[in-house]
Design an enzyme around this catalytic site. Sequence first.
Site, mmCIF file in Angstrom:
data_model
loop_
_atom_site.group_PDB
_atom_site.id
_atom_site.type_symbol
_atom_site.label_atom_id
_atom_site.label_comp_id
_atom_site.label_asym_id
_atom_site.label_seq_id
_atom_site.Cartn_x
_atom_site.Cartn_y
_atom_site.Cartn_z
ATOM 1 N N THR A 163 34.088 -9.226 -14.085
ATOM 2 C CA THR A 163 33.746 -8.917 -15.291
ATOM 3 C C THR A 163 32.063 -9.445 -14.683
ATOM 4 O O THR A 163 31.574 -10.661 -14.077
ATOM 5 C CB THR A 163 34.361 -10.744 -15.770
ATOM 6 O OG1 THR A 163 34.029 -11.550 -15.242
ATOM 7 C CG2 THR A 163 35.876 -9.590 -16.283
ATOM 8 N N SER A 164 31.409 -9.125 -16.972
ATOM 9 C CA SER A 164 29.897 -10.326 -16.166
ATOM 10 C C SER A 164 30.519 -11.584 -16.402
ATOM 11 O O SER A 164 29.241 -12.739 -15.146
ATOM 12 C CB SER A 164 29.614 -10.482 -18.028
ATOM 13 O OG SER A 164 29.652 -9.288 -18.049
ATOM 14 N N THR A 194 41.402 2.889 -8.868
ATOM 15 C CA THR A 194 40.101 3.717 -9.875
ATOM 16 C C THR A 194 40.216 5.144 -8.247
ATOM 17 O O THR A 194 40.019 4.761 -7.539
ATOM 18 C CB THR A 194 38.883 3.620 -10.003
ATOM 19 O OG1 THR A 194 38.913 2.808 -10.580
ATOM 20 C CG2 THR A 194 38.147 5.404 -10.767
ATOM 21 N N GLU A 251 34.625 -4.182 -11.205
ATOM 22 C CA GLU A 251 33.348 -4.650 -10.040
ATOM 23 C C GLU A 251 33.259 -6.096 -10.266
ATOM 24 O O GLU A 251 32.507 -6.401 -9.602
ATOM 25 C CB GLU A 251 33.186 -3.674 -9.485
ATOM 26 C CG GLU A 251 33.956 -2.699 -9.412
ATOM 27 C CD GLU A 251 32.735 -1.263 -8.483
ATOM 28 O OE1 GLU A 251 31.470 -1.814 -7.485
ATOM 29 O OE2 GLU A 251 32.673 -0.051 -8.591
ATOM 30 N N ARG A 290 17.524 12.886 -39.552
ATOM 31 C CA ARG A 290 18.185 11.922 -40.375
ATOM 32 C C ARG A 290 17.238 12.276 -41.483
ATOM 33 O O ARG A 290 16.593 10.602 -41.245
ATOM 34 C CB ARG A 290 19.357 11.188 -39.799
ATOM 35 C CG ARG A 290 19.937 10.472 -40.967
ATOM 36 C CD ARG A 290 20.869 11.472 -41.588
ATOM 37 N NE ARG A 290 22.153 10.578 -42.962
ATOM 38 C CZ ARG A 290 22.690 11.033 -43.273
ATOM 39 N NH1 ARG A 290 23.260 12.650 -44.034
ATOM 40 N NH2 ARG A 290 23.513 10.268 -45.238
ATOM 41 N N GLY A 338 25.038 5.882 -38.198
ATOM 42 C CA GLY A 338 25.986 5.350 -39.273
ATOM 43 C C GLY A 338 27.173 6.036 -39.704
ATOM 44 O O GLY A 338 28.093 5.872 -38.576
ATOM 45 N N LEU A 377 41.607 -4.002 -4.217
ATOM 46 C CA LEU A 377 41.909 -5.524 -3.977
ATOM 47 C C LEU A 377 42.509 -6.509 -5.087
ATOM 48 O O LEU A 377 42.992 -7.090 -4.977
ATOM 49 C CB LEU A 377 39.628 -5.971 -3.975
ATOM 50 C CG LEU A 377 39.601 -7.626 -4.260
ATOM 51 C CD1 LEU A 377 40.306 -8.081 -2.947
ATOM 52 C CD2 LEU A 377 38.159 -7.390 -4.762
#
Length: 379
Positions: free
Chosen positions: A365-366, A158, A363, A268, A339, A125
């Site tokens: 964008t936001s 893709t 697919e 940690r 960290g 597309l």
Amino acid sequence: MQFDLSEDHKLVRDAARDFAEREIAPHAAELDKNARWPSQIVARMAELGYLGMAVPEQYGGAGLDNLAYALVMEEVSRACASSGVIMSVNNSLFCDPLYKFGNDWQKREILTPTASGKMLGAFGLTEPSSGSDAQTMKTVAERDGDGFILNGSKNFITCGPEAEHIIVFAITSREGGKAKHTALIVRRGQPGFLVSPHDEKMGIKAAHSCTIYFENVRVGPEHLLGKVGDGFKIAMATLDGGRIGIACQALGIARAAFEKAVAYSKERQAFGAPIANLQAIQFMIADMATELDAARLLTHRAAWLKDKGVRHSAESAMAKLYAAEMSTRVAHKALQVHGGYGYVTEYGMDRHYRDARITEIYEGTSEIQRIVIAKSALG
Ligand code: CAA
């Protein structure tokens, strides 16, 4: 209201988790480092039926539903986001429209080998000068007898370097100044079908994408998908499903980062105790856990609606928007929990951080998801 997965769905999810942990995860860092196409993983996904999950067995698929697809997508993407998007493109962007809009011949000759993973499909597309504003594409398909002659290019495709077929959207007329789009299934390797080297990307490096050029490519009438002029609607309806796949990919990436952050915070030591004892870390863990669950609920709702055959444009957009932005936030926080060790590549947090970012872009964008959601909310 039912929040429990069925026993069958749990089995599908657990089998996918086991497969992904044993056969995908150990290779993910190397695939990313070398931007290497995961051919063995793709072959195994084909064997397991993961490349055409919601396609009926009659057409080479696994005959499952979209919720099962969502569960497997999350597990595969948790192990390797590149493998996740390869699976998503084949299922949602190729097999799904072939099943929905294809004729008997296309289902037999093209869908069946693609859903079973003998070959791959891609979706064309986007063009160099039209991404979000997809209708303004320049690729044209002119009538040539009963077929078409295709000219133009599609980029960021893709699986483009590996796919046997690509669904190409092209302008077939401009009646009254309004472009009409048509979907064509184009086979690679014919004269005028040119593939660029794959893109160098910041993340999902093993899932190769490329630009494909069409120079007077002849497309026969049997390769017309749906009706002439229906192409844009086919593209949009296809993306309603595709966005569920990307929401699952975002979930998988975020879960991988989150789980590493939880494990690290318990190991940690700082200020005389594991950093998990510190409220600063606990707040981050709590936010990540909550956002992951919220994203999964939105995503499963969209998959459930798709299975019911109900239009789910806004719900898919909500799932994709929230899951993608959540994935970036979770990868950011999970890296922060590590960290300095999060910043060196040994722990692999950089991979999740880089992989998460694409889910806010492809697919739709936001910002495009917000447009789809706002259109639905405003009526
Ligand atoms: N299902 C069916 N029909 C739909 C639809 C849907 N979900 N959405 C829109 N339509 C129909 C509309 O009803 C309208 O029909 P009429 O002309 O009969 O009224 C027609 O399509 C045009 O709709 P709009 O007026 O809403 O179209 P628009 O030009 O304003 O664009 C948009 C809408 C939402 C911005 C759209 O262009 C869009 O989604 N853009 C983003 C494109 C995108 O997601 N690209 C991703 C590329 S694929 C990719 O990334 C793959 C990969 O590599 C992994």
